[in-house]
Structure formats: structure tokens, C-alpha cells
Design a protein around this motif. Structure first.
Motif, PDB file in Angstrom:
ATOM      1  N   GLN A  15       0.844  -1.189   0.000  1.00 24.98           N
ATOM      2  CA  GLN A  15       0.000   0.000   0.000  1.00 24.98           C
ATOM      3  C   GLN A  15       0.879   1.237   0.000  1.00 24.98           C
ATOM      4  OE1 GLN A  15      -2.732  -0.427   3.333  1.00 24.98           O
ATOM      5  NE2 GLN A  15      -4.262  -1.314   1.959  1.00 24.98           N
ATOM      6  N   LEU A  16       0.521   2.201  -0.833  1.00 20.92           N
ATOM      7  CA  LEU A  16       1.268   3.449  -0.945  1.00 20.92           C
ATOM      8  C   LEU A  16       0.362   4.598  -0.540  1.00 20.92           C
ATOM      9  CD1 LEU A  16       2.915   2.811  -4.438  1.00 20.92           C
ATOM     10  CD2 LEU A  16       3.910   2.382  -2.191  1.00 20.92           C
ATOM     11  N   VAL A  17       0.873   5.462   0.309  1.00 18.80           N
ATOM     12  CA  VAL A  17       0.084   6.591   0.787  1.00 18.80           C
ATOM     13  C   VAL A  17       0.871   7.875   0.580  1.00 18.80           C
ATOM     14  CG1 VAL A  17      -1.080   7.656   2.742  1.00 18.80           C
ATOM     15  CG2 VAL A  17      -1.096   5.164   2.490  1.00 18.80           C
ATOM     16  N   GLU A  18       0.309   8.769  -0.247  1.00 25.58           N
ATOM     17  CA  GLU A  18       0.954  10.053  -0.494  1.00 25.58           C
ATOM     18  C   GLU A  18       0.542  11.084   0.551  1.00 25.58           C
ATOM     19  OE1 GLU A  18      -0.166   8.417  -4.697  1.00 25.58           O
ATOM     20  OE2 GLU A  18      -1.075   8.579  -2.711  1.00 25.58           O
ATOM     21  N   SER A  19       1.404  12.054   0.745  1.00 27.42           N
ATOM     22  CA  SER A  19       1.097  13.164   1.641  1.00 27.42           C
ATOM     23  C   SER A  19       1.909  14.378   1.226  1.00 27.42           C
ATOM     24  CB  SER A  19       1.400  12.793   3.092  1.00 27.42           C
ATOM     25  OG  SER A  19       2.775  12.492   3.251  1.00 27.42           O
ATOM     26  N   GLY A  20       1.519  15.539   1.748  1.00 28.08           N
ATOM     27  CA  GLY A  20       2.296  16.750   1.533  1.00 28.08           C
ATOM     28  C   GLY A  20       1.773  17.686   0.471  1.00 28.08           C
ATOM     29  N   GLY A  21       0.708  17.300  -0.198  1.00 28.91           N
ATOM     30  CA  GLY A  21       0.146  18.195  -1.206  1.00 28.91           C
ATOM     31  C   GLY A  21      -0.496  19.413  -0.569  1.00 28.91           C
ATOM     32  N   GLY A  22      -0.848  20.379  -1.395  1.00 29.83           N
ATOM     33  CA  GLY A  22      -1.492  21.567  -0.866  1.00 29.83           C
ATOM     34  C   GLY A  22      -1.600  22.666  -1.897  1.00 29.83           C
ATOM     35  N   LEU A  23      -1.957  23.857  -1.411  1.00 29.02           N
ATOM     36  CA  LEU A  23      -2.098  25.036  -2.256  1.00 29.02           C
ATOM     37  C   LEU A  23      -0.906  25.954  -2.034  1.00 29.02           C
ATOM     38  CD1 LEU A  23      -3.730  26.995  -4.060  1.00 29.02           C
ATOM     39  CD2 LEU A  23      -4.864  27.799  -1.966  1.00 29.02           C
TER      40      LEU A  23
END
Length: 125
Positions: free
Chosen positions: A3-11
């Protein structure tokens, strides 16, 4: 099953920097190539960057060369994408992926077998 979980995105604003991460569980990234893809609204998902299993080689799509850097921390089982000098055209959902087979370096979407759920990156002008 990995399982791969992305994080850190934003505006962010144009010219800003952002680092997104992808943490793997249930399997290792250490012996696999990995990559980042992105999908803008109304467009197909496209390759952004890839790193070889041993982190010695990297590939980038032309539009991000010199601005984005892909890296892999095997100890943390995490893939990163450092994005500098962001442009509005970089706005998309970013997906990480692990290669289907160990070793090597791949860039075609069919060569990846495990995908994250995506993280939204929005760059305002």
C-alpha cells in the motif's frame, strides 16, 4: 499487498516549493524502482519522474527537469518528490507508484503495479 500513501500536497503560489511524500507499507521500496505521475483535470495521467531501485538513476519529463527532484529513502520506505519553482501548469493530482518487477528503472505506467490514492497539488498564479 503493498500500500502506498501520499502526503504533503497543498495550495501554493507560483515560484514556491513543495515536497510530497509516499510511504509504503506491506512491502519494500528498496529493491524496486518507483515513480511519480500526475493527472490534471480533464487530462490523462502522465509520467513525471522515476528513480531506479538503487537510486543511482533518475528520469524526468521535460517540463520538470531542473525544477523537480525525485528521491527514495529505503530506511523509511518512502519516496519523495521535491518540487521547486512551481508553476500553475504543475497543478494536478500526484500519484506515486512502485514498479511491477524488482530492480531497473521504468517510466511507463504499465510497468508499475502498485499505486497510491493521490495527493492534490494546486499552484496559484
Amino acid at each position: 499487498q503493498v500500500q502506498l500513501v501520499e502526503s504533503g500536497g497543498g495550495l501554493v503560489q507560483a515560484g514556491d516549493s513543495l515536497r510530497i511524500s509516499c510511504t509504503a507499507s506491506g512491502g519494500s521500496l528498496s529493491t524496486f524502482a518507483a515513480g511519480w505521475f500526475r493527472q490534471a483535470p480533464g487530462k490523462e495521467r502522465t509520467f513525471v519522474a522515476g528513480v531506479s531501485w538503487d537510486s543511482r538513476r533518475a528520469l524526468y519529463t521535460d517540463s520538470v527537469k531542473g525544477r523537480f527532484t525525485i528521491s527514495k529513502d529505503n530506511a523509511k520506505n518512502t519516496l519523495y518528490l521535491q518540487m521547486n519553482n512551481l508553476e500553475p501548469e504543475d497543478t494536478a493530482v500526484y500519484y506515486c507508484a512502485r514498479a511491477l518487477r524488482p530492480y531497473g528503472l521504468v517510466s511507463g505506467s504499465r510497468d508499475f503495479g502498485n499505486w497510491g490514492q493521490g495527493t492534490q497539488v494546486t499552484v496559484s498564479s
